[in-house]
Scaffold this motif. Structure first.
Motif, mmCIF file in Angstrom:
data_model
loop_
_atom_site.group_PDB
_atom_site.id
_atom_site.type_symbol
_atom_site.label_atom_id
_atom_site.label_comp_id
_atom_site.label_asym_id
_atom_site.label_seq_id
_atom_site.Cartn_x
_atom_site.Cartn_y
_atom_site.Cartn_z
ATOM 1 N N ALA A 128 0.828 -1.210 0.000
ATOM 2 C CA ALA A 128 0.000 0.000 0.000
ATOM 3 C C ALA A 128 0.866 1.265 0.000
ATOM 4 C CB ALA A 128 -0.943 -0.013 1.208
ATOM 5 N N SER A 153 -4.920 5.082 1.380
ATOM 6 C CA SER A 153 -4.935 3.805 2.108
ATOM 7 C C SER A 153 -6.339 3.210 2.134
ATOM 8 C CB SER A 153 -4.389 3.987 3.522
ATOM 9 O OG SER A 153 -5.178 4.913 4.234
ATOM 10 N N PHE A 156 -7.125 1.788 -1.261
ATOM 11 C CA PHE A 156 -6.412 0.508 -1.378
ATOM 12 C C PHE A 156 -7.204 -0.613 -0.701
ATOM 13 C CE2 PHE A 156 -3.547 -2.756 0.151
ATOM 14 C CZ PHE A 156 -2.748 -3.015 -0.945
#
Ligand code: A3P
Length: 284
Positions: A128, A153, A156
């Motif tokens: 990530a 994040s 992701f």
């Protein structure tokens, strides 16, 4: 989306772009000596491309850009190939890179013989972070990400990034880890003992090498070895360019993960691989 995958827009320029790529992937004819290096983005793909190229070339080192030597399947129909090699023109045995899932990667071959797949996986926290930096760097192509890490994040975790969800990708390939034509490798194992992973890969490819050559490849393909000539691992087209080599360590996620994000990751990403036998090192 191509065959259910999010693929960055600059791969498929023009209104016909997505259809062209979809047809290309669906109709792709594999050959029995094809080798696919497959991964979820930012898992050490380029590293494996270089290792496998050197295995096929007996430890030779070259200044040619890796993307010229090992073409990227999903980039094949882009009108802006730039330095990327054209799959149609590379001689056999074809070494190719792809980020496709097990379910849609080309498999059929006219002679019935099976090609080989080398899958490389990396702990998702470092993936990530690496993906965030790379996506931001793509701004120089006029097609990058502008937001903060906190937001990336979450994209992701939810799979709202190129090549979708990490979990689905890695687990799909993990189920085939014991297939005779699949080799499943991990980034962290390469970091721990590169010569043994080079040997394993060479044997899988039926290219057993002398210890001298294995050690030479491991040295040339260490992070220090590869950073000696960064131009080989630079992606360039149009006006933009970015480097694939950044930090090359296990555990950089610790510089980015808050306790809250870590908790969310454990719950939404890592708990899903529990019980599958798939495990990762998060620090070395
Ligand atoms: P970081 O961004 O964490 O540094 P991919 O090739 O799949 O896009 O993966 C890129 C990641 O692999 C980057 O991670 C890059 O630095 C790392 N990498 C590439 N070559 C490496 C090597 N020889 N040793 C360690 N890491 C390497």
């Amino acid at each position: 989306e191509i065959l259910g995958f999010r693929i960055p827009a600059f791969f498929v320029y023009g209104s016909q772009g997505p259809e062209l790529l979809c047809d290309f992937i669906t109709n792709f004819q594999t050959k029995s000596d094809d080798v696919f290096i497959v991964s979820y983005p930012k898992s050490g793909t380029t590293w494996m491309q270089e290792i496998i190229w050197q295995i096929y070339n007996n430890g030779e080192n070259t200044s040619k850009n890796i993307f010229e030597r090992v073409p990227f399947l999903e980039f094949s129909t882009s009108p802006i190939l730039g330095e990327f090699a054209d799959i149609a023109k590379v001689p056999s045995p074809r070494l190719m890179k792809s980020h496709l899932s097990y379910s849609i990667i080309p498999k059929g071959s006219s002679d019935g013989a099976k090609c080989k797949y080398i899958y490389i996986a990396r702990n998702p926290k470092d993936v990530a972070v690496s993906y965030f930096h790379f996506t931001v760097s793509l701004r120089s192509f006029g097609n990058g990400y502008n937001g903060p890490w906190e937001f990336f994040s979450k994209l992701f975790i939810d799979g709202n990034v190129g090549w979708n969800k990490w979990n689905d990708h890695v687990q799909g390939w993990w189920k085939h880890k014991d297939d005779p034509n699949v080799l499943f490798l991990k980034y962290e194992d390469l970091k721990k003992d590169l010569p043994s992973q080079v040997r394993l890969t060479a044997n899988f490819l039926n290219k057993p090498l002398s210890e001298d050559i294995i050690n030479r490849i491991a040295e040339q393909c260490s992070f220090n070895g590869m950073t000696k000539d960064l131009s080989r691992y630079t992606v360039r087209f149009n006006e933009g360019q970015t480097s694939i080599l950044r930090k090359g360590v296990v555990g950089d996620w610790k510089n980015y993960f808050t306790p809250e994000l870590n908790e969310r990751f454990e719950k939404e990403v890592l708990s899903k691989i529990e019980g599958t036998g798939l495990e990762f090192d998060f620090e070395l």
